[in-house]
Design an enzyme around this catalytic site. Structure first.
Site, PDB file in Angstrom:
ATOM      1  N   ASP A  80       8.852 -37.493  40.974  1.00  0.00           N
ATOM      2  CA  ASP A  80       9.888 -36.466  41.103  1.00  0.00           C
ATOM      3  C   ASP A  80      11.144 -36.967  41.808  1.00  0.00           C
ATOM      4  O   ASP A  80      12.049 -36.182  42.101  1.00  0.00           O
ATOM      5  CB  ASP A  80       9.330 -35.253  41.866  1.00  0.00           C
ATOM      6  CG  ASP A  80       8.404 -34.415  41.001  1.00  0.00           C
ATOM      7  OD1 ASP A  80       8.499 -34.511  39.763  1.00  0.00           O
ATOM      8  OD2 ASP A  80       7.592 -33.670  41.568  1.00  0.00           O
ATOM      9  N   ARG A 105       5.613 -35.426  47.553  1.00  0.00           N
ATOM     10  CA  ARG A 105       7.025 -35.825  47.527  1.00  0.00           C
ATOM     11  C   ARG A 105       7.521 -36.348  48.884  1.00  0.00           C
ATOM     12  O   ARG A 105       8.667 -36.779  48.985  1.00  0.00           O
ATOM     13  CB  ARG A 105       7.905 -34.648  47.090  1.00  0.00           C
ATOM     14  CG  ARG A 105       7.625 -34.146  45.686  1.00  0.00           C
ATOM     15  CD  ARG A 105       8.746 -33.248  45.172  1.00  0.00           C
ATOM     16  NE  ARG A 105      10.001 -33.990  45.029  1.00  0.00           N
ATOM     17  CZ  ARG A 105      11.156 -33.425  44.660  1.00  0.00           C
ATOM     18  NH1 ARG A 105      11.217 -32.127  44.428  1.00  0.00           N
ATOM     19  NH2 ARG A 105      12.254 -34.168  44.524  1.00  0.00           N
ATOM     20  N   ARG A 151       9.944 -22.955  49.445  1.00  0.00           N
ATOM     21  CA  ARG A 151       9.986 -24.350  49.881  1.00  0.00           C
ATOM     22  C   ARG A 151      10.601 -24.486  51.277  1.00  0.00           C
ATOM     23  O   ARG A 151       9.902 -24.737  52.240  1.00  0.00           O
ATOM     24  CB  ARG A 151      10.767 -25.190  48.861  1.00  0.00           C
ATOM     25  CG  ARG A 151      10.103 -25.277  47.479  1.00  0.00           C
ATOM     26  CD  ARG A 151       8.810 -26.061  47.491  1.00  0.00           C
ATOM     27  NE  ARG A 151       8.262 -26.233  46.159  1.00  0.00           N
ATOM     28  CZ  ARG A 151       8.605 -27.175  45.298  1.00  0.00           C
ATOM     29  NH1 ARG A 151       9.536 -28.047  45.626  1.00  0.00           N
ATOM     30  NH2 ARG A 151       8.036 -27.255  44.108  1.00  0.00           N
ATOM     31  N   HIS A 180      13.335 -22.715  44.019  1.00  0.00           N
ATOM     32  CA  HIS A 180      14.466 -23.243  44.771  1.00  0.00           C
ATOM     33  C   HIS A 180      15.694 -22.388  44.489  1.00  0.00           C
ATOM     34  O   HIS A 180      15.835 -21.834  43.386  1.00  0.00           O
ATOM     35  CB  HIS A 180      14.795 -24.679  44.346  1.00  0.00           C
ATOM     36  CG  HIS A 180      14.047 -25.745  45.064  1.00  0.00           C
ATOM     37  ND1 HIS A 180      13.758 -26.973  44.490  1.00  0.00           N
ATOM     38  CD2 HIS A 180      13.531 -25.805  46.321  1.00  0.00           C
ATOM     39  CE1 HIS A 180      13.113 -27.727  45.346  1.00  0.00           C
ATOM     40  NE2 HIS A 180      12.959 -27.033  46.470  1.00  0.00           N
ATOM     41  N   CYS A 277      19.117 -30.222  39.481  1.00  0.00           N
ATOM     42  CA  CYS A 277      18.013 -30.898  40.172  1.00  0.00           C
ATOM     43  C   CYS A 277      18.210 -32.409  40.177  1.00  0.00           C
ATOM     44  O   CYS A 277      17.819 -33.086  41.129  1.00  0.00           O
ATOM     45  CB  CYS A 277      16.685 -30.557  39.505  1.00  0.00           C
ATOM     46  SG  CYS A 277      16.081 -28.892  39.824  1.00  0.00           S
TER      47      CYS A 277
END
Length: 284
Positions: A80, A105, A151, A180, A277
């Site tokens: 990612d 991540r 998040r 997000h 993103c």
């Protein structure tokens, strides 16, 4: 001879593009091998070559528009890392790094920290609270809109204000598909009279009222635009890069004088990502 004037014609003031600086990371190791949002299904095949093609088309689009793109080297085992927007928030040379909620991540934060350090950024702070950077932070030119709910910790909003020295407005996300802030809202013009586009149903009732008060002329997206990650857009003030399926949103933007650019991001969307993103902006 007498000349009678006709009705006054209102002149459309077109939005103006400004040159931007972006940071991206190629999807060399992109795959979906775990699930940390509703878009991710490890059972769905991923075409890495197609993901790379789509990413390269996005990068070329920015460069064609005159923007500067810097590239971070991807790392094996971090599929990612292509989603560079989650790596930091950069305002006026100050850098607030990232701290990820998902352990898969976590290592990305250090790679990006080193990248900023080697490029001479000295005002760099790594957060003490979970903070997924431009995934949940959107700079309008006057305030930093800050998302929480899935998040980024709400306490990270105060930390961002302290580190970056700008006012922060907290917004709560309530739909897990839009985990997000950058999946449900993006900034069209970054100045004192900023304009945004957003999907109201992604936000709590109180946050919707805040957005209505702050941005009464916002572009309002519908469910179809949101469902293709159409709110994961990138604007330079005039040109707006969107997923190719976000045709309803694009039509609204044309009516406002913007120039939408529709791109295929279907492979990257398998991990819940889109143009924004993949794009960290270095705000002056």
């Amino acid at each position: 001879m007498t000349v009678t004037a006709g009705p006054a014609v209102e002149t459309l003031v077109l939005p103006k593009a400004t040159t931007r600086r972006y940071v991206m990371c190629a999807p060399k190791y992109f795959t979906v091998e775990y699930s940390i949002n509703p878009w991710m299904d490890p059972g769905t095949p991923v075409d890495v070559d197609l993901a790379m093609t789509q990413w390269e088309a996005l990068k070329r689009t920015y460069e064609r528009l005159g923007h500067r793109v810097e590239v971070v080297e991807p790392q094996p085992g971090l599929p990612d890392m292509v989603f560079a927007a989650n790596s930091a928030t950069v305002l006026g040379g100050r850098v607030l790094g990232a701290r990820f909620r998902a352990p898969q991540r976590a290592a990305e934060a250090e790679h990006f920290r080193r990248w900023f350090t080697t490029r001479g950024y000295r005002n760099l702070v790594m957060p003490s609270r979970i903070n997924e950077a431009e995934g949940d932070f959107a700079w309008t030119g006057a305030v930093l809109l800050a998302g929480s709910g899935f998040r980024t910790d709400p306490e990270a909003h105060a930390e961002a204000q302290e580190v970056l020295g700008v006012p922060v407005v907290s917004l709560r996300l309530v739909d897990p598909r839009y985990y997000h802030l950058d999946t449900s809202l993006f900034v069209l013009t970054c100045d004192e009279r900023a304009q945004i586009a957003y999907y109201p149903q992604a936000f709590s009732a109180g946050s919707r009222r805040v957005l209505e008060r702050m941005f009464p002329d916002a572009v309002i997206a519908d469910a179809a635009d949101a469902a293709c990650l159409g709110l994961n857009g990138v604007s330079d003030g005039r040109h707006v890069v969107l997923p190719m399926e976000a045709t309803g949103l694009a039509a609204q933007l044309v009516d406002r004088g913007y120039e939408p650019i529709l791109l295929d991001i279907s492979e990257l969307r398998k991990s819940g990502g889109g143009p924004k993103c993949c794009t960290l902006e270095l705000h002056a």
